[in-house]
Structures are given as C-alpha cells and as structure tokens.
Design an enzyme around this catalytic site. Structure first.
Site, mmCIF file in Angstrom:
data_model
loop_
_atom_site.group_PDB
_atom_site.id
_atom_site.type_symbol
_atom_site.label_atom_id
_atom_site.label_comp_id
_atom_site.label_asym_id
_atom_site.label_seq_id
_atom_site.Cartn_x
_atom_site.Cartn_y
_atom_site.Cartn_z
ATOM 1 C CB THR A 31 -0.859 -0.106 1.280
ATOM 2 O OG1 THR A 31 -1.707 -1.250 1.157
ATOM 3 C CG2 THR A 31 -1.709 1.103 1.572
ATOM 4 C CB THR A 36 -3.777 -0.157 -1.110
ATOM 5 O OG1 THR A 36 -3.098 -1.401 -1.159
ATOM 6 C CG2 THR A 36 -5.257 -0.397 -0.905
ATOM 7 C CG ASN A 96 -4.941 -6.308 -0.638
ATOM 8 O OD1 ASN A 96 -4.378 -5.966 0.398
ATOM 9 N ND2 ASN A 96 -5.708 -7.377 -0.688
ATOM 10 C CB SER A 130 -5.615 -2.132 8.262
ATOM 11 O OG SER A 130 -6.212 -3.344 8.628
ATOM 12 N N GLY A 142 -0.802 -3.385 5.501
ATOM 13 C CA GLY A 142 -1.949 -4.241 5.826
ATOM 14 C C GLY A 142 -2.352 -4.051 7.270
HETATM 15 N N1 GLY Z 1 -5.480 -3.704 1.522
HETATM 16 C C1 GLY Z 1 -5.026 -3.407 2.847
HETATM 17 C C2 GLY Z 1 -6.009 -2.586 3.629
HETATM 18 O O1 GLY Z 1 -6.830 -1.896 3.051
HETATM 19 O O2 GLY Z 1 -5.989 -2.646 4.818
#
Ligand code: GLY
Length: 576
Positions: free
Chosen positions: A387, A405, A407, A459, A480
C-alpha cells in the site's frame, strides 16, 4: 534548504569508471550511485510533500510551486505514483483521504474499492465450502471496482484550485517519456516476473526478455493514453468509454465480474472523520470502511491512563501494554468492523474512553492475556503487503494525508491489456469465510462478509494530528494489518517518548494483532535482554522483515515544517 546532490556523485563515478576502463588491468567498479536524489529528512519554511517515490514527490512539489494547494498536489502525486511506483501507486485501486483546511475544518474521502454487483458471499468457496486457494488474491476475480480516479476527481472538484489538466501532466510525461527504475523497483519487478507472465500473456511494459537492471527505463505508453483520457474527460475517462471497455474486456478473459455498470456507478463517499483527544492532542483519522480510525482510537484510549513516557521507549512494560491493547482492539475489529453502509457499527461507543476502560479491566501488568481467552467486547451494554502513503502541507496551511493501495504488491497481477495498469486484489480484504484468515492473518465475521456493492474492511489509517487548534502532524503507512500499529507507534514516539520525527519514523517497529498470538518485531529491534523480559511476561516474539513504510510531516515549534520519509524504501521528502 539544501539537498546533497547525487548528480555530482554520479558524474564523478562516471568519470572514474571511464578512466578506469581505459587502463588495461583496471578493477571493475560497481555502480553504487542511487538513481535519484532521495531526501529522508527535510526542513522547509512553508510547504512539504512526502511520498514513496522521488518522482512523485517532485510532481507534487512542482504543483505547489505553481500555486496549487494540498489537494492539487495530492492529485499530481497520486497519478505520478501510479506511473513511478506501480506496486502500490495506482489507477486500479482505491484509498482514503484525510483533509484538514487552513481554518481547522477536517473532512475525509472514502475512495475504497467496492465489490462488483455480481459478487456474493461464497464466491471464493468450492462445493465443499472450502476456500479456493489464491482466488481472492490473484487473477481477474480478485478485483473490486477501483475508486482512485473517482476519489482524485471528486476531491479536486470540491477543494482543488489549479485546472485538473495541469495536475495530470507530470504523470503523463513520466509514462510517455519513461523513467529510470531504482534497485528496489528492479528487485520487485524481477521477483514478480513469473506472475506478470502468468496473468498477462499480452505485451506489457513489465515483462521483458532480460532481467530488469537498476537504471533501466520503464516506458508505459498504454498507461499514458489512459492518463490522457482522464486528463481530458475527468472521471469519465476511466469509468466510461475506451478505458472502461478495456477493463471489462480484460475481466472477460477469465472469471472477472466487473461490468460497465459497476464502473459507471462507482461513487466516492465523504465521511465524518474519527476524532479523539490524546494527551492534549486531537487525532483525526479514517472511519469505516477502514478499521484504522476506530482501532487507533481504541489503542490510544486503552494506553492513555498509563505512564508510557516514564516506562521508556520500547521498554518491556510499554511493549507489554501496547500488546495487550492491540489484542483487544484487533479482537473487536474482527467482530464489529466492516462497511458501515451495510452493517451497523457502534462507532461512538467503540471509540470512547469508557469502552476502552471496560476492555482493559482484564489487563494484568505482569503477564500476557492468552489471545484464546480474549474475545471481542460487547459495545452495546481480515503474500506481501503493499500500500502506499503520502502527505502534503501547502503554503496556505491546508494539509492532506492519503493512503492508497491495490492491496498486495502489484495487486491481482493482472495488467489491463491496452491500459497498462494493474488491477487490485482488494476482494481478499473481505472475510471469504468466518474464522479463515486473509493474507494479513486477519479474521472476520458477518460485518465484513462479501455482498454486492459493499466495501471491504481496510486497515488504512491516514492521520492528521492537531495541537492547540493548529496542524501538528500528518502521518500514514502501508503494511496491511500493521498499518494501525505503525501509525500508533510513530505518534506515540513523538508525543509520549519525545523522539525527533526522524527517529520516530526510522527506529525499528513491532506489531501485534490478537491472532496470530505473535509479537512481531523487525529484525534486530529487540535486544536479547528485552526478548527475555517479554518472554517472561508471556509474549511470543517473532522477528520479521520491515513493518510499515511511513511518510510524515511535523510542524516544528518555530512554525517550520519537517518532512521525514522512511528508510525502508525509496521514499522522499521535499519542501520549500
Ligand atoms: N489492503 C489493505 C487494507 O486496506 O488494509
């Protein structure tokens, strides 16, 4: 403000290498010069940009120097990252923005991806109800409907100052003319080459015969054309017309379900920020569908009654307290958090001091609480993680903090044919099956189950901190599930432990998230004696690679701005 120029070092090295090559038995000189000037710490008088790539930072700075504001610079940085930092910078992903204007009014924009209309709860399960390996992580079915272009467009419509067209130009130039790749980018491209080949039989900018080498030129002509359409047509240049056709055609190659309607209907949402008081500071962060703000509030509220500043930076007592707070906050995340437009989340209760106090009633300062014995609270009586974060403060005093992000590194690994950009694999942030962890080891329940048009729990924790009604700090990180604890540590490093911003960002970090019941720490972060103390308290420390990649801006007591970029990447800070 002065930067040490690596250009001069490069010229000197070039002369040395050429001179050596002319001599018969000259030894080989390894090219160790960095590809770009990179600034890890900068102090400036009025404006600052910090991002994960020097070319994106430079794009934002250029816009600020032209008289653009923080949101204008944000748009330029975002699109430049989509070109220069494709592992996380994106058109095919989403994110969250915290905005605080010069008068102190704050707002947040949710441009998180959304499940396609054809998505359903069991879409990643086989006939026996078991998770089908990797289906939510790689390939066409892993993508949610992208939100980034809409997010940038909507934010600019509301707050931007300079014409939209000007903000896209730096990214278009980078894509069209090419850019040199750094050692870190080379490593990432070479490591992922087999996946790029597997999911992209078509010609693309990232697959080549030879391995990538530092200083090679990355040319992205297809991407430049997409950016030009966005420049000309705004959001319609991505969600409708040729770009939308390219995305839907790409989806149809295998199992992708994103339709023209899904793209056209995508909407970014303005949401009231989560705000909390911590030791005289006002912390502003992201509400659901990010878990960032609520978990951050829980963490700060749970640790506030304790004298961490006396216990000391990374002392066993402080780490124990943090771990116990994180154990409870992440248990709550699992049960209670998801897309607030689909699931009722008791935001106010979860972020209250009373709730934190209630959750900490079982805290014991001499021993870790087993994670099995901790469940979520009752507020009514979920590879590698990539991210990226950037922050801007403009000359007027407006500030932004954005985390965005696709991901995982390079998202779903699918590059839209003819479009040249990676699609996200954000569907893995949903809970595909209760009790089965996602790529971050995160668990989830009904609150974060898959449903059409629903946003997957995040997150991401873009954060702005105020003191005495004034901008104090902008901070955020990738990572993450580790984003929340990374932001928490940087803020407490500054507020509680009074560390200079550079140390607050660069010092080693640790992480805990309820399950797995492991206290992760960066390699070498904890001394042998500290490890012994933590084990005696009942914790299970485990070393791992880097935790987070922080960008931060701090207002210094004399009113100047300090920008610090993380040493864990090519991150770069610039100001004027
Ligand atoms: N893809 C990680 C988050 O959004 O937490």
């Amino acid at each position: 403000m002065k930067f040490i120029s690596t250009f001069h070092i490069s010229v000197l090295l070039f002369v040395l290498i050429t001179f050596s090559a002319c001599k018969e038995s000259a030894p080989m000189v390894e090219d160790t010069a960095p590809v770009f000037d990179i600034n890890k710490q900068v102090v400036s008088d009025s404006a600052m940009v910090v991002s994960a790539h020097p070319l994106a930072t430079a794009a934002g700075l250029k816009i600020l120097k032209k008289g653009g504001n923080a949101v204008d610079a944000m748009v330029a940085v975002h699109f430049a990252l989509a070109v220069a930092y494709p592992r996380a910078g994106n058109l095919g992903g989403g994110g969250f923005m915290i905005y605080r204007d010069k008068t102190g009014i704050s707002n947040t924009l949710d441009f998180r991806e959304m499940a396609p209309s054809m998505a359903h709860k069991d879409m990643y399960l086989d006939t026996l109800g078991e998770i089908i390996d990797s289906l939510s992580l790689t390939g066409h079915l892993a993508s949610g409907v992208p939100g980034s272009v809409e997010g940038m467009y909507v934010a600019h419509q509301k707050y931007g100052k300079l014409p939209w067209k000007e903000l896209l130009q730096p990214a278009i130039d980078l894509a069209q003319n090419g850019l040199k790749v750094t050692e870190r980018e080379v490593a990432a491209y070479n490591e992922h080459m087999w996946l790029f080949k597997e999911f992209n039989p078509h010609k693309n900018a990232f697959v080549k015969e030879a391995v990538w080498k530092k200083g090679d030129i990355l040319l992205q002509k297809d991407l430049a054309e997409v950016l030009k359409r966005i420049q000309k047509e705004g959001r319609a240049g991505f969600y409708e017309g040729k770009t939308a056709d390219l995305i839907v055609q790409e989806m149809k190659k295998t199992k992708g379900i994103i339709s023209h309607e899904d793209l056209k209907n995508y909407k970014a949402v303005w949401r009231a920020p989560i705000q909390l008081e911590y030791k005289g500071y006002n912390i502003i962060s992201m509400p659901p569908p990010s878990s960032g703000g609520i978990c951050l509030a829980e963490l700060f509220n749970m640790v506030e009654p304790y004298p961490m500043e006396k216990w000391g930076f990374q002392s066993a007592k402080s780490i124990h307290l943090f771990t116990e707070a994180a154990r409870r906050a992440y248990a709550d995340r699992t049960e209670h958090l998801g897309d607030i437009d689909f699931y009722p989340i008791p935001v106010e209760v979860l972020s209250s001091q009373a709730y934190a106090d209630m959750r900490m009633q079982t805290y014991v300062d001499s021993i870790a609480t087993p994670s099995d014995s901790i469940s979520h609270g009752n507020p009514y009586a979920k590879e590698s993680e990539q991210t990226t974060h950037y922050c801007v403060v403009d000359a007027e005093g407006n500030s932004i903090s954005v985390t965005t992000t696709i991901n995982s590194n390079f998202g779903s690994k699918v590059i839209v044919e003819g479009g040249g950009f990676f699609m996200n694999n954000e569907m893995d942030d949903f809970s595909s099956k209760p009790g089965v962890p996602n790529q971050f080891g995160l668990l989830g329940n009904e609150a974060n189950a898959i449903a059409p048009y629903k946003r997957m729990l995040s997150s991401m924790t873009p954060t702005i901190v105020e003191k005495d009604g004034q901008f104090f700090m902008a901070v955020g990180s990738p990572g993450g599930s580790k984003i929340i604890t990374t932001v928490f540590q940087v803020v407490t490093n500054v507020i509680d432990y009074q560390l200079p911003l550079k140390d607050a960002v660069h010092e080693p970090r640790f992480h805990f998230q309820w399950f797995p019941n492991l206290l992760y720490h960066e390699e070498g972060a904890f001394s042998e004696s500290l490890l012994t103390e933590l084990k005696a308290l009942g914790h299970t420390p485990k070393s791992r690679e880097a935790i987070g990649q922080v960008e931060a801006i701090l207002r210094l007591p004399n009113g100047q701005l300090e920008g610090v970029s993380d040493i864990r990447g090519d991150d770069d800070a610039r100001g004027f």
